[in-house]
Design a protein around this motif. Structure first.
Motif, PDB file in Angstrom:
ATOM      1  N   CYS A  22       0.895  -1.062  -0.090  1.00  0.00           N
ATOM      2  CA  CYS A  22      -0.024   0.023  -0.086  1.00  0.00           C
ATOM      3  C   CYS A  22       0.868   1.384  -0.118  1.00  0.00           C
ATOM      4  O   CYS A  22       1.723   1.577   0.980  1.00  0.00           O
ATOM      5  N   PRO A  23       0.720   2.122  -0.919  1.00  0.00           N
ATOM      6  CA  PRO A  23       1.771   3.399  -1.159  1.00  0.00           C
ATOM      7  C   PRO A  23       1.309   4.385  -0.132  1.00  0.00           C
ATOM      8  O   PRO A  23       2.235   4.953   0.028  1.00  0.00           O
ATOM      9  N   SER A  24       0.231   4.402   0.247  1.00  0.00           N
ATOM     10  CA  SER A  24       0.081   5.575   1.140  1.00  0.00           C
ATOM     11  C   SER A  24       0.733   5.220   2.509  1.00  0.00           C
ATOM     12  O   SER A  24       0.956   6.049   3.380  1.00  0.00           O
ATOM     13  N   ARG A  25       1.255   4.021   2.711  1.00  0.00           N
ATOM     14  CA  ARG A  25       1.993   3.682   3.903  1.00  0.00           C
ATOM     15  C   ARG A  25       3.167   4.569   3.953  1.00  0.00           C
ATOM     16  O   ARG A  25       3.941   5.119   4.983  1.00  0.00           O
ATOM     17  N   SER A  26       3.636   4.948   3.021  1.00  0.00           N
ATOM     18  CA  SER A  26       5.003   5.564   3.054  1.00  0.00           C
ATOM     19  C   SER A  26       4.688   6.936   3.455  1.00  0.00           C
ATOM     20  O   SER A  26       5.715   7.504   4.130  1.00  0.00           O
ATOM     21  N   VAL A  27       3.599   7.833   2.905  1.00  0.00           N
ATOM     22  CA  VAL A  27       3.431   9.025   3.644  1.00  0.00           C
ATOM     23  C   VAL A  27       3.100   9.088   5.159  1.00  0.00           C
ATOM     24  O   VAL A  27       3.681   9.760   5.765  1.00  0.00           O
ATOM     25  N   LEU A  28       2.393   7.997   5.359  1.00  0.00           N
ATOM     26  CA  LEU A  28       2.177   7.766   6.957  1.00  0.00           C
ATOM     27  C   LEU A  28       3.505   7.438   7.771  1.00  0.00           C
ATOM     28  O   LEU A  28       3.679   8.206   8.911  1.00  0.00           O
ATOM     29  N   GLU A  29       4.401   6.639   7.218  1.00  0.00           N
ATOM     30  CA  GLU A  29       5.688   6.455   7.676  1.00  0.00           C
ATOM     31  C   GLU A  29       6.581   7.765   7.875  1.00  0.00           C
ATOM     32  O   GLU A  29       7.238   8.190   9.132  1.00  0.00           O
ATOM     33  N   HIS A  30       6.558   8.819   6.822  1.00  0.00           N
ATOM     34  CA  HIS A  30       7.492   9.971   6.758  1.00  0.00           C
ATOM     35  C   HIS A  30       6.687  10.754   7.977  1.00  0.00           C
ATOM     36  O   HIS A  30       7.543  11.268   8.875  1.00  0.00           O
ATOM     37  N   VAL A  31       5.523  10.860   8.020  1.00  0.00           N
ATOM     38  CA  VAL A  31       4.885  11.935   8.826  1.00  0.00           C
ATOM     39  C   VAL A  31       4.862  11.422  10.597  1.00  0.00           C
ATOM     40  O   VAL A  31       5.035  12.121  11.325  1.00  0.00           O
ATOM     41  N   THR A  32       4.772  10.088  10.591  1.00  0.00           N
ATOM     42  CA  THR A  32       4.718   9.552  12.025  1.00  0.00           C
ATOM     43  C   THR A  32       6.119   9.119  12.487  1.00  0.00           C
ATOM     44  O   THR A  32       6.186   8.403  13.446  1.00  0.00           O
ATOM     45  N   SER A  33       7.104   9.354  11.628  1.00  0.00           N
ATOM     46  CA  SER A  33       8.616   8.606  12.015  1.00  0.00           C
ATOM     47  C   SER A  33       8.993   9.576  13.291  1.00  0.00           C
ATOM     48  O   SER A  33       8.298  10.493  13.567  1.00  0.00           O
ATOM     49  N   ARG A  34       9.713   8.737  13.883  1.00  0.00           N
ATOM     50  CA  ARG A  34      10.161   9.299  15.043  1.00  0.00           C
ATOM     51  C   ARG A  34      10.589  10.835  14.918  1.00  0.00           C
ATOM     52  O   ARG A  34      10.127  11.650  15.911  1.00  0.00           O
ATOM     53  N   TRP A  35      11.291  11.161  13.878  1.00  0.00           N
ATOM     54  CA  TRP A  35      11.758  12.513  13.970  1.00  0.00           C
ATOM     55  C   TRP A  35      10.791  13.346  13.190  1.00  0.00           C
ATOM     56  O   TRP A  35      10.648  14.620  13.384  1.00  0.00           O
ATOM     57  N   GLY A  36       9.908  12.655  12.189  1.00  0.00           N
ATOM     58  CA  GLY A  36       9.067  13.486  11.590  1.00  0.00           C
ATOM     59  C   GLY A  36       7.783  14.099  12.428  1.00  0.00           C
ATOM     60  O   GLY A  36       7.471  15.344  12.343  1.00  0.00           O
ATOM     61  N   VAL A  37       7.442  13.337  13.526  1.00  0.00           N
ATOM     62  CA  VAL A  37       6.610  14.064  14.387  1.00  0.00           C
ATOM     63  C   VAL A  37       7.106  15.079  15.130  1.00  0.00           C
ATOM     64  O   VAL A  37       6.369  16.188  15.277  1.00  0.00           O
ATOM     65  N   LEU A  38       8.301  15.308  15.367  1.00  0.00           N
ATOM     66  CA  LEU A  38       8.790  16.126  16.177  1.00  0.00           C
ATOM     67  C   LEU A  38       9.127  17.422  15.335  1.00  0.00           C
ATOM     68  O   LEU A  38       8.872  18.636  15.544  1.00  0.00           O
ATOM     69  N   VAL A  39       9.415  17.147  14.060  1.00  0.00           N
ATOM     70  CA  VAL A  39       9.740  18.306  12.937  1.00  0.00           C
ATOM     71  C   VAL A  39       8.350  18.950  12.838  1.00  0.00           C
ATOM     72  O   VAL A  39       8.251  20.101  12.757  1.00  0.00           O
ATOM     73  N   LEU A  40       7.396  18.226  12.485  1.00  0.00           N
ATOM     74  CA  LEU A  40       6.059  18.637  11.996  1.00  0.00           C
ATOM     75  C   LEU A  40       5.633  19.639  13.309  1.00  0.00           C
ATOM     76  O   LEU A  40       5.038  20.758  13.141  1.00  0.00           O
ATOM     77  N   ALA A  41       5.860  18.835  14.694  1.00  0.00           N
ATOM     78  CA  ALA A  41       5.252  19.860  15.697  1.00  0.00           C
ATOM     79  C   ALA A  41       5.848  21.265  15.638  1.00  0.00           C
ATOM     80  O   ALA A  41       5.258  22.177  16.098  1.00  0.00           O
TER      81      ALA A  41
END
Lengths: 130, 130
Positions: A22-41
């Motif tokens: 499932c390709p949308s997984r990759s988006v989810l993974e980027h956004v919920t990755s360890r550092w992704g969450v903190l960067v977005l915040a």
DNA sequence: CCGTATCCCTGACGATACTG
DNA sequence: CAGTATCGTCAGGGATACGG
């Protein structure tokens, strides 16, 4: 950017929406990755420079921060503005798409923090019964 | 359940809410983990048995499914109901706390799917500029 | 200052076999 | 059926050094 490349996925008959491919997984993974969450915040509060993010987040290596930002930039979630000056100055901010993602992710993070006591209590009770 | 245990974290002076030692991270990691997302999505539809989940999700090993379910059960997000019969029958469902988590996670997953075209377009445009 | 390149090691994960 | 145990792999990510 590796992230995924199943390559040898067994061809399954059903259209696997929730499968590994499932390709949308990759988006989810980027956004919920360890550092992704903190960067977005952080970027939800406003524009930040590379080293500002590095300091603000704390504990992230340059490599991982760069990798995370690149993935999010490539996905159209983070905007990268480089100024051709010396010393180099680069500013990161959220795109409109990124704001949507960041809000949802931040919401989930907030939920985690607010309900942490409940989770911790559940863990203790669970561990008490071995 | 390893998940985290920094152990040798450098003692930083500031109260690091977003640092590696932030305990709410572990909750977030369990619910947004590769299989955690899919498990929650499935359980949002109702109670399921172990092998039902295994088949429904597809591509998950027994080991990882068991590990995921145990982590979520310990966190008080998934309820495990075992019936003492032969052959064994175990049913998994969401707790009230788990429903909240599952809804948010599913919302994020839905967002990812809906905006996948935009992300894919952004990637192509980004890659086109090398 | 803002990254990229390299090395290397840990641990997440899949495959397989076995138990109650 | 519903797991546990064991092993092998390989990619994620930290440390370090270097480049523009």
């Amino acid at each position: 950017m590796r992230v995924t490349t199943p390559a040898g996925e067994k061809a399954s008959p059903a259209p696997d929406v929730n499968q590994a491919s499932c390709p949308s997984r990759s988006v989810l993974e980027h956004v919920t990755s360890r550092w992704g969450v903190l960067v977005l915040a952080r970027l939800l509060e406003g524009t930040h420079r590379f080293s500002e993010l590095r300091r603000a987040i704390g504990g992230v290596s340059e490599k991982m921060l760069a990798q995370t930002l690149q993935a999010l930039e490539r996905d159209g979630i983070v905007h990268r503005q480089a100024y051709p000056v010396i010393p180099p100055r680069v500013e990161y901010s959220l795109t409109p798409l990124g704001e949507q993602a960041a809000e949802r992710v931040a919401g989930l993070a907030r939920w985690s923090e607010q309900n942490l006591p409940r989770v911790l209590a559940a863990r203790e009770e669970h561990d008490a019964r071995q």
